[in-house]
Structures are given as structure tokens and as C-alpha cells.
Design a protein around this motif. Structure first.
Motif, PDB file in Angstrom:
ATOM      1  N   THR A   3      -8.268 -32.343 -28.900  1.00 53.02           N
ATOM      2  CA  THR A   3      -6.886 -31.385 -27.913  1.00 53.02           C
ATOM      3  C   THR A   3      -5.719 -32.446 -28.123  1.00 53.02           C
ATOM      4  O   THR A   3      -5.873 -33.571 -27.304  1.00 53.02           O
ATOM      5  CB  THR A   3      -7.336 -31.489 -26.388  1.00 53.02           C
ATOM      6  OG1 THR A   3      -8.741 -30.519 -26.416  1.00 53.02           O
ATOM      7  CG2 THR A   3      -6.709 -30.692 -25.567  1.00 53.02           C
ATOM      8  N   HIS A   4      -4.531 -31.285 -28.411  1.00 50.53           N
ATOM      9  CA  HIS A   4      -3.877 -32.560 -28.578  1.00 50.53           C
ATOM     10  C   HIS A   4      -2.180 -30.937 -27.860  1.00 50.53           C
ATOM     11  O   HIS A   4      -2.998 -29.790 -26.828  1.00 50.53           O
ATOM     12  CB  HIS A   4      -2.776 -32.384 -29.530  1.00 50.53           C
ATOM     13  CG  HIS A   4      -4.004 -33.173 -30.239  1.00 50.53           C
ATOM     14  ND1 HIS A   4      -3.597 -34.196 -30.516  1.00 50.53           N
ATOM     15  CD2 HIS A   4      -5.139 -32.652 -31.384  1.00 50.53           C
ATOM     16  CE1 HIS A   4      -4.507 -35.051 -31.430  1.00 50.53           C
ATOM     17  NE2 HIS A   4      -6.027 -34.268 -31.658  1.00 50.53           N
ATOM     18  N   SER A   5      -1.322 -31.463 -27.593  1.00 50.42           N
ATOM     19  CA  SER A   5      -0.812 -31.030 -26.856  1.00 50.42           C
ATOM     20  C   SER A   5       1.156 -30.478 -27.796  1.00 50.42           C
ATOM     21  O   SER A   5       1.254 -31.623 -27.726  1.00 50.42           O
ATOM     22  CB  SER A   5      -0.185 -30.625 -25.592  1.00 50.42           C
ATOM     23  OG  SER A   5       0.305 -31.599 -24.978  1.00 50.42           O
ATOM     24  N   GLN A  62      -2.480 -27.055 -30.982  1.00 49.80           N
ATOM     25  CA  GLN A  62      -1.347 -27.166 -31.605  1.00 49.80           C
ATOM     26  C   GLN A  62      -0.936 -25.738 -32.656  1.00 49.80           C
ATOM     27  O   GLN A  62      -1.531 -25.541 -32.930  1.00 49.80           O
ATOM     28  CB  GLN A  62      -1.782 -28.694 -33.315  1.00 49.80           C
ATOM     29  CG  GLN A  62      -1.797 -30.256 -32.673  1.00 49.80           C
ATOM     30  CD  GLN A  62      -2.970 -30.788 -33.684  1.00 49.80           C
ATOM     31  OE1 GLN A  62      -2.904 -30.368 -34.649  1.00 49.80           O
ATOM     32  NE2 GLN A  62      -1.953 -31.809 -33.675  1.00 49.80           N
ATOM     33  N   GLY A  63       0.731 -26.336 -33.045  1.00 47.69           N
ATOM     34  CA  GLY A  63       0.710 -24.494 -33.568  1.00 47.69           C
ATOM     35  C   GLY A  63       2.171 -25.070 -33.957  1.00 47.69           C
ATOM     36  O   GLY A  63       2.833 -25.526 -34.145  1.00 47.69           O
ATOM     37  N   TYR A  64       2.137 -23.846 -34.785  1.00 46.06           N
ATOM     38  CA  TYR A  64       3.569 -23.713 -35.937  1.00 46.06           C
ATOM     39  C   TYR A  64       3.629 -22.343 -35.772  1.00 46.06           C
ATOM     40  O   TYR A  64       5.343 -22.139 -36.531  1.00 46.06           O
ATOM     41  CB  TYR A  64       4.087 -24.142 -36.995  1.00 46.06           C
ATOM     42  CG  TYR A  64       2.659 -26.061 -37.624  1.00 46.06           C
ATOM     43  CD1 TYR A  64       3.960 -26.307 -37.734  1.00 46.06           C
ATOM     44  CD2 TYR A  64       1.413 -26.496 -37.386  1.00 46.06           C
ATOM     45  CE1 TYR A  64       3.903 -28.114 -38.362  1.00 46.06           C
ATOM     46  CE2 TYR A  64       1.998 -27.624 -37.697  1.00 46.06           C
ATOM     47  CZ  TYR A  64       2.634 -28.425 -38.315  1.00 46.06           C
ATOM     48  OH  TYR A  64       2.316 -29.431 -38.009  1.00 46.06           O
ATOM     49  N   SER A  79      -4.186 -23.968 -32.102  1.00 47.38           N
ATOM     50  CA  SER A  79      -5.418 -23.963 -32.876  1.00 47.38           C
ATOM     51  C   SER A  79      -6.247 -25.934 -31.989  1.00 47.38           C
ATOM     52  O   SER A  79      -5.563 -26.702 -31.758  1.00 47.38           O
ATOM     53  CB  SER A  79      -5.514 -24.681 -33.952  1.00 47.38           C
ATOM     54  OG  SER A  79      -4.959 -25.916 -34.523  1.00 47.38           O
ATOM     55  N   GLU A  80      -6.998 -25.957 -31.594  1.00 49.73           N
ATOM     56  CA  GLU A  80      -8.137 -26.842 -31.250  1.00 49.73           C
ATOM     57  C   GLU A  80      -9.344 -26.754 -31.899  1.00 49.73           C
ATOM     58  O   GLU A  80      -9.455 -26.470 -33.092  1.00 49.73           O
ATOM     59  CB  GLU A  80      -8.128 -26.268 -30.104  1.00 49.73           C
ATOM     60  CG  GLU A  80      -6.873 -26.510 -28.788  1.00 49.73           C
ATOM     61  CD  GLU A  80      -7.557 -26.895 -27.352  1.00 49.73           C
ATOM     62  OE1 GLU A  80      -8.371 -27.086 -26.774  1.00 49.73           O
ATOM     63  OE2 GLU A  80      -6.866 -26.015 -26.551  1.00 49.73           O
ATOM     64  N   LEU A  86      -9.710 -21.174 -32.583  1.00 49.10           N
ATOM     65  CA  LEU A  86      -8.397 -20.581 -32.809  1.00 49.10           C
ATOM     66  C   LEU A  86      -7.890 -20.261 -31.421  1.00 49.10           C
ATOM     67  O   LEU A  86      -8.629 -18.570 -31.132  1.00 49.10           O
ATOM     68  CB  LEU A  86      -8.348 -19.835 -34.248  1.00 49.10           C
ATOM     69  CG  LEU A  86      -8.569 -20.322 -35.308  1.00 49.10           C
ATOM     70  CD1 LEU A  86      -9.048 -19.797 -36.346  1.00 49.10           C
ATOM     71  CD2 LEU A  86      -7.296 -21.905 -35.489  1.00 49.10           C
ATOM     72  N   ARG A  87      -6.043 -19.774 -31.015  1.00 49.63           N
ATOM     73  CA  ARG A  87      -5.904 -19.368 -29.317  1.00 49.63           C
ATOM     74  C   ARG A  87      -4.840 -18.709 -29.787  1.00 49.63           C
ATOM     75  O   ARG A  87      -4.396 -18.970 -30.368  1.00 49.63           O
ATOM     76  CB  ARG A  87      -6.074 -20.936 -28.515  1.00 49.63           C
ATOM     77  CG  ARG A  87      -7.201 -21.568 -29.215  1.00 49.63           C
ATOM     78  CD  ARG A  87      -7.538 -22.925 -27.994  1.00 49.63           C
ATOM     79  NE  ARG A  87      -7.354 -22.507 -26.345  1.00 49.63           N
ATOM     80  CZ  ARG A  87      -9.202 -22.369 -26.481  1.00 49.63           C
ATOM     81  NH1 ARG A  87      -9.685 -22.726 -26.927  1.00 49.63           N
ATOM     82  NH2 ARG A  87      -9.757 -21.963 -25.371  1.00 49.63           N
TER      83      ARG A  87
END
Length: 367
Positions: A3-5, A62-64, A79-80, A86-87
């Protein structure tokens, strides 16, 4: 599970997502008109820690994707679990509080992506009551503003080997997807209420892609379409590999098209002065703006008014402001072009690298 942020800063600048015309909403990629304009007043030109920053909050995963706004909600995707979770994420615009972090899709295979891309890159689109999120060939979904998933659609499979990037757009009750993979290329119109297919239109005019030296990947593209009324009738303009085409958004039927050379097109089209300004290329990885007048079938030479190919970026979309069009190269050089003639007016180095598309707010351009 890893898990990242990442961080989202809501600054006074972030109110660039506000326009008076749509009651302070910024509901899609590149804003209410899809072309990066805002009429909001009082936007600062300086911001830093402790100055013009209202709040800062960590966003899970993480997301773009770009954040989009409707009412008091900010939506984005993330995403995790290395792309297997996918969130859809929702933040309170006023306070920065995390409202929803909803697991939407759980693909068995996350699929590949480019080193500068991720698993959650297409920008959501909002209609005030729903958030529509898209993860390329992994699937598409609709959520209510309370965070409940209403429907999912995972039926469209294609090879996006560098990861998905084309964003969703809405047109009435239609949710439109662009799917330009290396193996299959098509556009889809979904019923936004059910997620069911209303039309599916395969791409045409890809014969020259098969003659390319990079044939294995020469059909892919990553652009987001633009819908614009022409003589009172909406047209869906979408850049693809080796051509750009206009479609009837009601049924997906092609209206007109013109060729160019190359693939992996990213920039979103613009419209003004009776012309579409479309990013294509004159050869692979040498990108170009084409100014064209809409027509029928393959456009004539006189309908291709001008083209400009000096320092056009791969990722950032150009921005049209009246009779001038502004571009920034990925390497940090900005330029201004006369939108009527294609003549360069000025060029200046900004410094740094630029992947984000510029935004115009009351005559100021934010790169």
C-alpha cells in the motif's frame, strides 16, 4: 499487499477546476468544455507551503488520473496490490477528508504498463449524481455519490501494453470509451445508467500501420476524444494511430477523417475559429498540430488549413485561447502559434519536464 499513497494539495490554484458556467464543477478531463478553460476569479499566481494552500491530504494507493469535481466532492482513481485492486477515491472539497475509498475491480492479472504510467490513469467523469471510472481493458464502473458501485462492465478486452490512458467522456445518457490497443481498436458507447453497450465502432484507416517498422505496436493510441457541435450537430473527434476521425456520438458512425503518419497519439483535440486543432504526427514520435475544417469522408487538402510540428509535446495537450494556440513540449519549452495561420509567434524555455496539459484562467496560462 503493498500500500502506497500519493498527495493531493487543494490550493487556491486547485479552484482552477471551478467555472461559473457549471456552478463550480470541473467534471471531466480538461474541465467543463474539455479544453482546459476556467472563468473563475481570484486565482493566485504564487503558492507554497503556508501560502494559498487550504489543506493537504494523503490519498491511498497510486494513481495518475486527474482529480474531477462535482459539488463538494473530488473524485480520482488509484490502485493497490500492484494493480490487482483498482479503486475509486473521493475527497471532501472543503475539508480534505477522505470520504470514500472503494475497491471497484479486482483483476486476476494487472497487466503491463509503461514506467511513466500506472494502473489507474484514465480520469473519471461526473454527472453530479454518479462517478464513472475506467481502467482500460480491466473494466469500467459507475458509482453513486454515496460510494456504492451501481454497475461494472469488464467485457472489452484489448492489449494496452503500456497501460490505459484515454479518459471517459459523457454525452447525454451515453458514456463513451476509446479503446486503441495494439490488437484491437474501437470506440464504445455505453448506457450510463446500466453499463450496457449501445454501440461499438471499430477503427478504420489503419492499413499503413501494418506497413510500419514497429508493426507489433503501431495501432495503439492514448488520446481522449472531444465532442463539439458543428452546424448544430454534435461530432465526436478522436485521434488514433495514423489518422484522426469524427464520429456521430449517437451511433458511432464515422463522419470524416484525415491521415497522418505515426501512432501513440496522446493530446486531446481543441475546437475554435471553425476548425479542429488535432494532435497527430508527421513521422513516428515527431508530433504535429493539424488545423482542419470538418467535412465528409476523407478531408480534402483545402480542408487541412495548416500544420505545425516544431516542439509539439507527446503527452501535454495544446490549449486554444481565441486566435492563439499554446503548446508545451515534454522537455519544458513553451510556444505560441497563430491559430488562423499556423505561424509561430514566440517560443520560451520554462524549464523542467511537463506531462500535464496547460490550463487557462482569465487570460493567464498555468503550465
Amino acid at each position: 499487499m503493498k500500500t502506497h499513497s500519493f498527495h493531493l494539495c487543494l490550493t487556491s490554484l486547485a479552484f482552477l477546476f471551478v467555472t461559473e458556467r457549471l456552478t463550480a464543477d470541473w467534471p471531466q478531463f480538461r474541465g467543463p468544455d474539455g479544453q482546459g478553460h476556467s472563468a473563475e476569479k481570484g486565482i493566485p499566481i504564487h503558492w507554497r507551503e503556508g501560502e494559498n494552500i487550504t489543506w493537504k491530504t494523503a490519498v491511498p494507493g497510486q494513481g495518475y488520473s486527474s482529480p474531477v469535481i462535482a459539488g463538494n466532492q473530488i473524485w480520482m482513481t488509484s490502485s493497490e496490490d500492484e494493480g490487482k485492486s483498482l479503486r475509486a477515491v473521493c475527497i471532501d472539497k472543503t475539508s480534505g477528508e477522505l470520504l470514500h475509498n472503494v475497491e471497484v475491480l479486482t483483476p486476476e492479472e494487472a497487466g503491463p504498463h509503461h514506467r511513466l504510467n500506472g494502473y489507474a490513469s484514465p480520469t473519471p467523469v461526473l454527472d453530479g449524481k454518479h462517478a464513472f471510472v475506467h481502467f482500460g481493458p480491466r473494466g469500467t464502473a459507475c458509482l453513486g455519490i454515496a460510494g456504492k458501485v451501481i454497475w461494472k462492465n469488464t467485457e472489452f478486452k484489448y492489449n494496452a501494453f503500456q497501460g490505459a490512458a484515454s479518459s471517459l467522456i459523457l454525452h447525454g445518457d451515453l458514456l463513451i470509451l476509446t479503446c486503441d490497443g495494439t490488437d484491437k481498436q474501437f470506440l464504445v458507447g455505453l448506457d450510463k445508467h446500466t453499463g450496457k453497450t449501445k454501440w461499438l465502432q471499430p477503427r478504420a484507416h489503419l492499413e499503413r500501420a501494418d506497413a510500419s517498422a514497429q508493426r507489433a505496436i503501431s495501432r495503439m493510441a492514448y488520446s481522449t476524444p472531444l465532442i463539439q457541435a458543428v452546424n448544430g450537430k454534435p461530432q465526436l473527434i478522436c485521434s488514433g494511430a495514423f489518422h484522426s476521425a469524427a464520429y456521430d456520438p449517437a451511433n458511432g458512425k464515422e463522419l470524416w477523417w484525415f491521415p497522418y503518419t505515426g501512432f501513440s497519439i496522446v493530446g486531446r483535440p481543441s475546437y475554435g475559429n471553425g476548425m479542429f486543432y488535432i494532435v497527430g504526427s508527421i513521422r513516428q514520435d515527431h508530433f504535429c498540430i493539424f488545423a482542419v475544417r470538418p467535412g465528409k469522408g476523407e478531408l480534402r487538402e483545402d480542408q487541412r488549413v495548416w500544420q505545425f510540428s516544431t516542439g509539439i509535446g507527446h503527452v501535454p495537450s495544446p490549449i486554444l485561447i481565441g486566435k492563439e494556440i499554446y503548446v508545451v513540449h515534454d522537455g519544458g519549452v513553451a510556444a505560441c502559434v497563430d491559430a488562423l495561420t499556423g505561424r509561430e509567434l514566440w517560443r520560451e524555455r520554462l524549464g523542467g519536464n511537463h506531462d500535464a496539459s496547460p490550463v487557462e484562467i482569465r487570460g493567464r496560462i498555468y503550465f
